[in-house]
Design a protein around this motif. Structure first.
Motif, PDB file in Angstrom:
ATOM      1  N   TRP A  37       1.285  -1.112  -0.266  1.00  0.00           N
ATOM      2  CA  TRP A  37      -0.245   0.014  -0.109  1.00  0.00           C
ATOM      3  C   TRP A  37       1.070   0.925   0.306  1.00  0.00           C
ATOM      4  O   TRP A  37       2.115   0.986   0.787  1.00  0.00           O
ATOM      5  N   ASP A  38       0.184   2.163  -0.724  1.00  0.00           N
ATOM      6  CA  ASP A  38       1.530   3.684  -1.014  1.00  0.00           C
ATOM      7  C   ASP A  38       1.774   4.021   0.904  1.00  0.00           C
ATOM      8  O   ASP A  38       2.500   4.067   1.101  1.00  0.00           O
ATOM      9  N   SER A  39       0.505   3.774   1.624  1.00  0.00           N
ATOM     10  CA  SER A  39       1.024   4.348   3.103  1.00  0.00           C
ATOM     11  C   SER A  39       2.297   3.975   4.026  1.00  0.00           C
ATOM     12  O   SER A  39       3.408   4.229   4.396  1.00  0.00           O
ATOM     13  N   TRP A 200      -1.968   9.147  -1.351  1.00  0.00           N
ATOM     14  CA  TRP A 200      -1.247  10.046  -2.330  1.00  0.00           C
ATOM     15  C   TRP A 200      -2.262  10.951  -3.102  1.00  0.00           C
ATOM     16  O   TRP A 200      -2.900  12.302  -3.420  1.00  0.00           O
ATOM     17  N   MET A 201      -3.695   9.382  -3.320  1.00  0.00           N
ATOM     18  CA  MET A 201      -4.602   9.785  -4.366  1.00  0.00           C
ATOM     19  C   MET A 201      -5.049  11.253  -3.539  1.00  0.00           C
ATOM     20  O   MET A 201      -6.353  12.254  -4.430  1.00  0.00           O
ATOM     21  N   VAL A 255       6.140  12.051   1.354  1.00  0.00           N
ATOM     22  CA  VAL A 255       7.345  10.782   1.049  1.00  0.00           C
ATOM     23  C   VAL A 255       5.841  10.397  -0.145  1.00  0.00           C
ATOM     24  O   VAL A 255       6.473   9.971  -1.215  1.00  0.00           O
ATOM     25  N   MET A 256       5.312   9.837  -0.082  1.00  0.00           N
ATOM     26  CA  MET A 256       4.287   9.556  -0.967  1.00  0.00           C
ATOM     27  C   MET A 256       4.243  10.054  -2.454  1.00  0.00           C
ATOM     28  O   MET A 256       4.383   9.524  -3.480  1.00  0.00           O
ATOM     29  N   GLU A 267      14.788   6.508  -2.552  1.00  0.00           N
ATOM     30  CA  GLU A 267      15.175   8.343  -2.602  1.00  0.00           C
ATOM     31  C   GLU A 267      13.934   9.063  -1.716  1.00  0.00           C
ATOM     32  O   GLU A 267      14.777   9.732  -1.474  1.00  0.00           O
ATOM     33  N   ALA A 268      13.233   8.810  -2.204  1.00  0.00           N
ATOM     34  CA  ALA A 268      12.106   9.579  -1.293  1.00  0.00           C
ATOM     35  C   ALA A 268      12.303   9.230   0.417  1.00  0.00           C
ATOM     36  O   ALA A 268      11.902  10.600   0.995  1.00  0.00           O
ATOM     37  N   ALA A 269      12.888   8.152   0.736  1.00  0.00           N
ATOM     38  CA  ALA A 269      12.679   7.844   2.484  1.00  0.00           C
ATOM     39  C   ALA A 269      14.016   8.836   2.630  1.00  0.00           C
ATOM     40  O   ALA A 269      13.694   9.391   3.419  1.00  0.00           O
ATOM     41  N   LYS A 270      15.123   8.873   1.928  1.00  0.00           N
ATOM     42  CA  LYS A 270      15.795   9.417   1.882  1.00  0.00           C
ATOM     43  C   LYS A 270      16.000  11.067   1.935  1.00  0.00           C
ATOM     44  O   LYS A 270      16.618  11.590   2.737  1.00  0.00           O
TER      45      LYS A 270
END
Length: 288
Positions: A37-39, A200-201, A255-256, A267-270
């Protein structure tokens, strides 16, 4: 001969001390289970980044469905997961595995699940789906995610409670559901999906939850971190971090949205970890 024995003993002690120091400072191999899941992708990759960049751990990611995720932590084949939606969505899993895991408490407060539609649709309640014209416009289908997910089980119950037996619930995945929703939204077409917040939606589209007067989906929920029995003894630093890990829906959505925008989860987490040092330091406070 005595000198040689002493040298060997000394070298053995040095190796043992080095190994001990390495063990204290990190070097743990941590297995994290998560659902796609995106979350949960957002939270688990942020945890991975902190474990690897701050606590010198090696992380193995285990992407599974909700049932195997709980079972894996319960039987010790996974060390932890940060994706337990409670008290409602994962209630059946908590009942089954609760005695075999450690609940480290809430890592995110203020979640919600239910049936979601674009705001341009003239619907307000799940009851409205029974209208023949609405049902026809939706091709009598609800777009769901992975079978076995808590929200899917709740939706099956909702279909019974609200007499939606004419509808078909499409089993797919979180990504496929979001893709279908985005496609319909871009074309201003009617669609109803299994939705949850944070996601994110809701940041990228104007959506609304259908009211649930029968309370099938319950109220606001929380996401908990769950660890295997014995993790506190085996990896105290990892356990302490997981126990102290918590953030807000708004932080998770950053992040999402980055991932949805094309960044890899790593990348998003970093980016988030590097940009929020105070928060990260609070998570690892007290760890030697």
């Amino acid at each position: 001969m005595m000198k040689k024995k002493s040298l060997v003993l000394l070298l053995t002690l040095v190796v043992a001390v080095i190994a001990g120091c390495s063990s204290e400072s990190g070097g743990n191999k941590v297995k994290l289970a998560y659902v796609a899941w995106d979350s949960e992708i957002a939270s688990t990759y942020v945890i991975k980044e902190v474990l690897e960049s701050k606590l010198d751990a090696t992380v193995e990611m285990l992407q599974v469905d909700a049932g195997p995720m709980w079972a894996g932590v319960a039987d010790g084949s996974a060390d932890a997961m940060a994706a337990a939606w409670l008290p409602g969505t994962h209630a059946s899993y908590l009942e089954k595995y609760g005695n075999d895991v450690d609940d480290l408490g809430v890592n995110l407060d203020g979640t919600k699940t239910g049936l979601a539609v674009p705001a341009y649709m003239d619907l307000t309640s799940i009851e409205d789906l029974k209208n023949s014209g609405v049902a026809a416009s939706l091709n009598k289908r609800i777009v769901g995610i992975e079978p076995g997910a808590g929200i899917m089980m709740a939706t099956e119950k909702a279909m019974t409670e609200y007499d939606l037996s004419d509808y078909t619930m499409l089993e797919s995945s979180s990504a496929a559901m979001a893709q279908e929703l985005q496609k319909a939204y871009d074309n201003n077409e009617p669609i109803v999906v299994t939705g949850w917040t944070p996601h994110w939606m809701f940041a990228n589209m104007d959506l609304k939850y259908l009211e649930d007067p029968k309370g099938v989906y319950g109220g606001a929920e929380q996401i908990h971190t769950i660890a295997r029995k014995g993790l506190q003894d085996d990896m105290p630093a990892v356990y302490t971090f997981l126990d102290q890990f918590q953030w807000t829906p708004g932080e998770m959505e950053l992040v999402m949205v980055d991932i949805q925008g094309g960044m890899s989860p790593e990348e998003a987490a970093k980016k988030w970890v590097d940009g929020n040092p105070d928060q990260v330091n609070a998570w690892i406070a007290g760890i030697e």
